[in-house]
Design a protein around this motif. Structure first.
Motif, PDB file in Angstrom:
ATOM      1  N   GLN A   1       0.823  -1.209   0.000  1.00  0.00           N
ATOM      2  CA  GLN A   1       0.000   0.000   0.000  1.00  0.00           C
ATOM      3  C   GLN A   1       0.858   1.260   0.000  1.00  0.00           C
ATOM      4  OE1 GLN A   1      -3.718  -0.215   0.250  1.00  0.00           O
ATOM      5  NE2 GLN A   1      -3.102  -2.204  -0.505  1.00  0.00           N
TER       6      GLN A   1
ATOM      7  N   TYR B   1      -0.509   4.924   0.862  1.00  0.00           N
ATOM      8  CA  TYR B   1      -1.741   5.339   0.184  1.00  0.00           C
ATOM      9  C   TYR B   1      -2.670   6.024   1.187  1.00  0.00           C
ATOM     10  CZ  TYR B   1      -0.764   2.254  -3.820  1.00  0.00           C
ATOM     11  OH  TYR B   1      -0.228   1.644  -4.909  1.00  0.00           O
TER      12      TYR B   1
ATOM     13  N   ARG C   1      -8.772   4.305   3.121  1.00  0.00           N
ATOM     14  CA  ARG C   1     -10.112   4.205   2.558  1.00  0.00           C
ATOM     15  C   ARG C   1     -11.103   4.987   3.396  1.00  0.00           C
ATOM     16  NH1 ARG C   1     -11.160  -2.192   1.494  1.00  0.00           N
ATOM     17  NH2 ARG C   1     -10.469  -2.244  -0.655  1.00  0.00           N
TER      18      ARG C   1
ATOM     19  N   LYS D   1     -11.140  -6.183   7.147  1.00  0.00           N
ATOM     20  CA  LYS D   1     -10.740  -5.164   6.184  1.00  0.00           C
ATOM     21  C   LYS D   1      -9.816  -5.805   5.149  1.00  0.00           C
ATOM     22  CE  LYS D   1      -8.434  -0.755   5.875  1.00  0.00           C
ATOM     23  NZ  LYS D   1      -7.712   0.265   6.596  1.00  0.00           N
TER      24      LYS D   1
ATOM     25  N   MET E   1      -6.515  -3.163  -0.326  1.00  0.00           N
ATOM     26  CA  MET E   1      -6.917  -2.600  -1.612  1.00  0.00           C
ATOM     27  C   MET E   1      -6.078  -3.219  -2.724  1.00  0.00           C
ATOM     28  SD  MET E   1      -7.447   1.455  -0.915  1.00  0.00           S
ATOM     29  CE  MET E   1      -5.859   1.717  -0.193  1.00  0.00           C
ATOM     30  N   PHE E   2      -6.672  -3.361  -3.876  1.00  0.00           N
ATOM     31  CA  PHE E   2      -5.999  -3.770  -5.107  1.00  0.00           C
ATOM     32  C   PHE E   2      -5.402  -5.177  -5.024  1.00  0.00           C
ATOM     33  CE2 PHE E   2      -5.058   0.865  -4.530  1.00  0.00           C
ATOM     34  CZ  PHE E   2      -6.133   1.318  -5.279  1.00  0.00           C
ATOM     35  N   SER E   3      -6.013  -6.082  -4.254  1.00  0.00           N
ATOM     36  CA  SER E   3      -5.447  -7.420  -4.118  1.00  0.00           C
ATOM     37  C   SER E   3      -5.503  -8.198  -5.436  1.00  0.00           C
ATOM     38  CB  SER E   3      -6.146  -8.196  -3.006  1.00  0.00           C
ATOM     39  OG  SER E   3      -7.525  -8.306  -3.269  1.00  0.00           O
TER      40      SER E   3
ATOM     41  N   HIS F   1      -7.693   5.371  -9.866  1.00  0.00           N
ATOM     42  CA  HIS F   1      -6.908   5.466  -8.637  1.00  0.00           C
ATOM     43  C   HIS F   1      -5.529   6.065  -8.887  1.00  0.00           C
ATOM     44  CE1 HIS F   1      -9.572   3.588  -5.715  1.00  0.00           C
ATOM     45  NE2 HIS F   1     -10.006   2.852  -6.709  1.00  0.00           N
TER      46      HIS F   1
ATOM     47  N   TYR G   1     -11.904   9.908  -6.041  1.00  0.00           N
ATOM     48  CA  TYR G   1     -10.943   9.088  -5.309  1.00  0.00           C
ATOM     49  C   TYR G   1      -9.635   9.850  -5.134  1.00  0.00           C
ATOM     50  CZ  TYR G   1     -14.048   5.151  -6.057  1.00  0.00           C
ATOM     51  OH  TYR G   1     -15.132   4.315  -6.054  1.00  0.00           O
TER      52      TYR G   1
ATOM     53  N   ARG H   1      -3.823   7.394  -5.771  1.00  0.00           N
ATOM     54  CA  ARG H   1      -3.044   6.293  -5.215  1.00  0.00           C
ATOM     55  C   ARG H   1      -2.227   5.724  -6.365  1.00  0.00           C
ATOM     56  NH1 ARG H   1      -8.385   5.148  -2.899  1.00  0.00           N
ATOM     57  NH2 ARG H   1      -8.288   5.571  -0.678  1.00  0.00           N
TER      58      ARG H   1
END
Length: 155
Positions: A46, A54, A57, A74, A77-79, A111, A128, A131
């Motif tokens: 991240q 980043y 969220r 949780k 992100m972006f997995s 993003h 957004y 990132r």
């Protein structure tokens, strides 16, 4: 950053110009794969290319259950974006690329640049925060230099 990238390109270009096209393609392919791996690890951590974290969220209200308990874990992100299915490489004798392919390119672009997009299909728009998913940091430039030197030593 662009000055450093230009200097790296000039330095590597002079060395690679002396090689046969098949050798350049093989070196570019190996560098592209290692660069993709580096980008995926950075996305997993991240972090942006410069090492900054980043932005967090935004919390969603429906994730809270009774007494403030969180309904589910949780997720990072972006997995899925960082998998080899969506993060592809291409290398030939002249260039190498690491990019997102398929339907995820829109999500990645939103993003990467911090654009506005719909949260859900018929949901509200949301701007957004940026990132940066792909980019070259100092560690990536060092990785490229070391890989090129390693391959040139073997020749």
């Amino acid at each position: 950053m662009s000055d450093n990238l230009h200097a790296l390109e000039t330095w590597a270009g002079a060395l690679l110009a002396k090689l046969q096209p098949a050798q350049r393609r093989a070196i570019n392919h190996k560098v592209a794969i290692d660069l993709r791996r580096s980008q995926a690890q950075r996305i997993k951590a991240q972090q942006g290319p410069d090492g900054t974290a980043y932005p967090a969220r935004k919390r969603r209200k429906e994730l809270k259950g009774k007494n403030g308990r969180i309904k589910r874990q949780k997720a990072a992100m972006f997995s899925k974006l960082r998998t080899a299915k969506f993060l592809k490489t291409h290398a030939d004798a002249g260039q190498l690329t690491v990019r997102f392919v398929g339907k995820v390119t829109r999500v990645a672009r939103v993003h990467q640049e911090g654009l506005a997009d719909k949260v859900a299909k018929k949901g509200p728009n949301y701007t957004y925060p940026a990132r940066p998913l792909l980019g070259l940091g100092d560690a990536d430039k060092t990785l490229i230099r070391e890989l090129l030197l390693h391959h040139l030593e073997k020749l």
